[in-house]
Design a protein around this motif. Structure first.
Motif, PDB file in Angstrom:
ATOM      1  N   GLY A 165       0.850  -1.071   0.124  1.00  0.00           N
ATOM      2  CA  GLY A 165       0.101   0.025   0.085  1.00  0.00           C
ATOM      3  C   GLY A 165       0.779   1.207  -0.166  1.00  0.00           C
ATOM      4  N   LEU A 166       1.860   1.071   0.846  1.00  0.00           N
ATOM      5  CA  LEU A 166       2.910   2.583   0.796  1.00  0.00           C
ATOM      6  C   LEU A 166       3.581   2.777  -0.418  1.00  0.00           C
ATOM      7  CD1 LEU A 166       4.393   1.896   4.309  1.00  0.00           C
ATOM      8  CD2 LEU A 166       3.096   3.586   3.802  1.00  0.00           C
ATOM      9  N   LEU A 167       3.769   1.387  -1.151  1.00  0.00           N
ATOM     10  CA  LEU A 167       4.416   1.614  -2.605  1.00  0.00           C
ATOM     11  C   LEU A 167       3.484   2.233  -3.454  1.00  0.00           C
ATOM     12  CD1 LEU A 167       6.422  -1.875  -2.813  1.00  0.00           C
ATOM     13  CD2 LEU A 167       7.437   0.627  -2.722  1.00  0.00           C
ATOM     14  N   ARG A 168       2.153   1.669  -3.465  1.00  0.00           N
ATOM     15  CA  ARG A 168       1.416   2.230  -4.493  1.00  0.00           C
ATOM     16  C   ARG A 168       0.823   3.476  -4.282  1.00  0.00           C
ATOM     17  NH1 ARG A 168      -1.634  -2.438  -2.755  1.00  0.00           N
ATOM     18  NH2 ARG A 168      -1.315  -4.113  -4.175  1.00  0.00           N
ATOM     19  N   ALA A 169       0.853   4.027  -3.160  1.00  0.00           N
ATOM     20  CA  ALA A 169       0.651   5.396  -2.718  1.00  0.00           C
ATOM     21  C   ALA A 169       1.608   6.360  -2.963  1.00  0.00           C
ATOM     22  CB  ALA A 169       0.202   5.265  -1.235  1.00  0.00           C
ATOM     23  N   SER A 170       3.065   5.788  -3.104  1.00  0.00           N
ATOM     24  CA  SER A 170       4.164   6.723  -3.424  1.00  0.00           C
ATOM     25  C   SER A 170       4.019   7.145  -5.060  1.00  0.00           C
ATOM     26  CB  SER A 170       5.438   5.965  -3.259  1.00  0.00           C
ATOM     27  OG  SER A 170       5.638   4.753  -4.246  1.00  0.00           O
ATOM     28  N   GLY A 171       3.349   6.145  -5.605  1.00  0.00           N
ATOM     29  CA  GLY A 171       3.489   6.334  -7.315  1.00  0.00           C
ATOM     30  C   GLY A 171       4.748   6.009  -7.784  1.00  0.00           C
ATOM     31  N   ALA A 172       5.914   5.510  -7.088  1.00  0.00           N
ATOM     32  CA  ALA A 172       7.029   5.573  -7.594  1.00  0.00           C
ATOM     33  C   ALA A 172       7.293   4.431  -8.403  1.00  0.00           C
ATOM     34  CB  ALA A 172       8.018   5.418  -6.403  1.00  0.00           C
TER      35      ALA A 172
END
Length: 393
Positions: A165-172
């Motif tokens: 979820g953190l990776l997705r939210a980063s948009g990186a």
């Protein structure tokens, strides 16, 4: 989650590692206005040390600094949809508490002193229970328990959906199966990052590669005071005797602890044992550790304060597996969050067993350091390390 195939020619910020530490760094860096690129050596993110954790969080620490880190992490976990804008995968949050039980009057006195300090830091919801009250609330405890400390709102979350979820939210952009093989300073500034899939220029680099962090820093001649130790978790997938609503239950005299998991429980011992080892991607399991926590004749057995474990052993009811990972230990068992001796090279590692609890907040600290919003890190790499007892559980 979708992964990118082709490496870009350059990036403002390259983050090496897509476990919980790298993911939280990417999330907060993006929130701070940066454009991170994440490189992960394995085929999928959150697949090395992150899923080997117990996924637990607590606000019962022996020091104020980590207590404050976990407060911030818990706020993120409990309000994840609102803060991260991600609710594709539930975090499986449960809050049955953390319970430390002792059979020692001396340890009981130490519990009282620790809880008084914790209250002075503002964590006033931690209780001291005498033996009778502890058994009234938690009937599975042994008659020998004389005291326990307990916080009802401590609990568990699934670390893998949290990381994704953190990776997705980063948009990186995420590049998997992308192993860093070389790191060099570029003559005109920044870094040349060499991987098995090509090279890219990076203005700044964050090493958040768990047990491989020190090895990667060494490519630039930077020595980090980190030690890697294997860590083992015994999973009993099906045992009816386990109270499904039990808190994390810790024998405060030995460090052995267990928590409900699946239709049974997960058990661990106090802390990694023995000297540090070279980091590996496949950690051999330890059958000796399993016998140490399960065999009631062992001085470290879970049955010492929770007798049903001994009954299950004697009745032949236990089937188990061992899940193994690695702890990245710093000399004072607090993380390394900050700039290395080379400008633009940043490190986020060394959580010493507290990565799930502390790194979501640690990533925010690092992002603030990179962007200049924070001048000094409380977990700087060049700090004076003061030896302290392990606060491992």
């Amino acid at each position: 989650m979708a992964a990118n195939r082709d490496l870009p020619a350059g990036a403002e910020l390259v983050i090496i590692g897509a476990g919980i530490v790298g993911a939280s760094t990417a999330f907060w860096a993006a929130r701070a206005g940066m454009s991170p690129v994440v490189l992960e050596a394995r085929p999928v993110p959150a697949s090395l040390t992150t899923p080997a954790s117990t996924g637990a969080f607590r606000l019962q620490f022996d020091n104020r600094e980590e207590t404050e880190l976990v407060r911030e992490t818990v706020d993120l976990i409990l309000n994840f949809s609102e803060i991260a804008g991600q609710d594709a995968a539930p975090l499986a949050i449960r809050q049955p508490g953390y319970l430390w039980a002792t059979t020692s009057e001396d340890r009981a006195a130490e519990q009282g002193r620790l809880v008084a300090r914790q209250h002075s830091w503002g964590q006033t919801d931690i209780e001291i229970l005498d033996g009778d009250e502890a058994r009234r609330r938690f009937p599975y405890l042994s008659p020998e328990v004389v005291s326990a400390r307990y916080r009802a709102d401590d609990g568990f979350a699934d670390p893998r959906p949290l990381t994704l979820g953190l990776l997705r939210a980063s948009g990186a952009p995420l590049h998997v199966s992308c192993r860093v093989v070389s790191l060099r300073e570029h003559p005109s500034g920044g870094f040349e990052v060499g991987t098995n899939r090509g090279h890219l220029r990076a203005e700044q680099v964050v090493i958040a590669a768990g047990p491989f962090t020190a090895e990667l820093a060494a490519l630039l001649g930077v020595a980090l005071p980190l030690e890697v130790k294997p860590r083992h978790k015994v999973v009993v997938p099906d045992l009816a005797r386990v109270p499904p609503d039990a808190p994390m239950t810790i024998d405060d005299d030995t460090g052995t602890h267990w928590r409900p998991a699946l239709a049974g429980a997960a058990l661990l011992d106090a802390a990694p044992r023995g000297p540090g080892r070279e980091p590996v991607e496949d950690v051999p399991p330890s059958s000796g550790m399993a016998f140490r926590v399960l065999d009631p004749s062992s001085p470290d057995a879970a049955a010492r304060v929770s007798p049903f474990w001994g009954e299950a052993w004697n009745q032949g009811e236990l089937s188990w597996m061992v899940h193994s990972g690695q702890y990245v230990m710093s000399p004072d068992h607090r993380p390394l969050i900050g700039q290395a001796s080379i400008a633009g090279l940043w490190v986020n590692s060394g959580y010493s067993g507290h990565g799930i609890m502390c790194s979501p907040a640690g990533g925010r600290i690092l992002a603030d350091l990179i962007t200049g919003r924070l001048e000094d890190s409380p977990f700087a790499l060049d700090r004076t390390f003061v030896k302290r007892s392990l606060d491992q559980i």
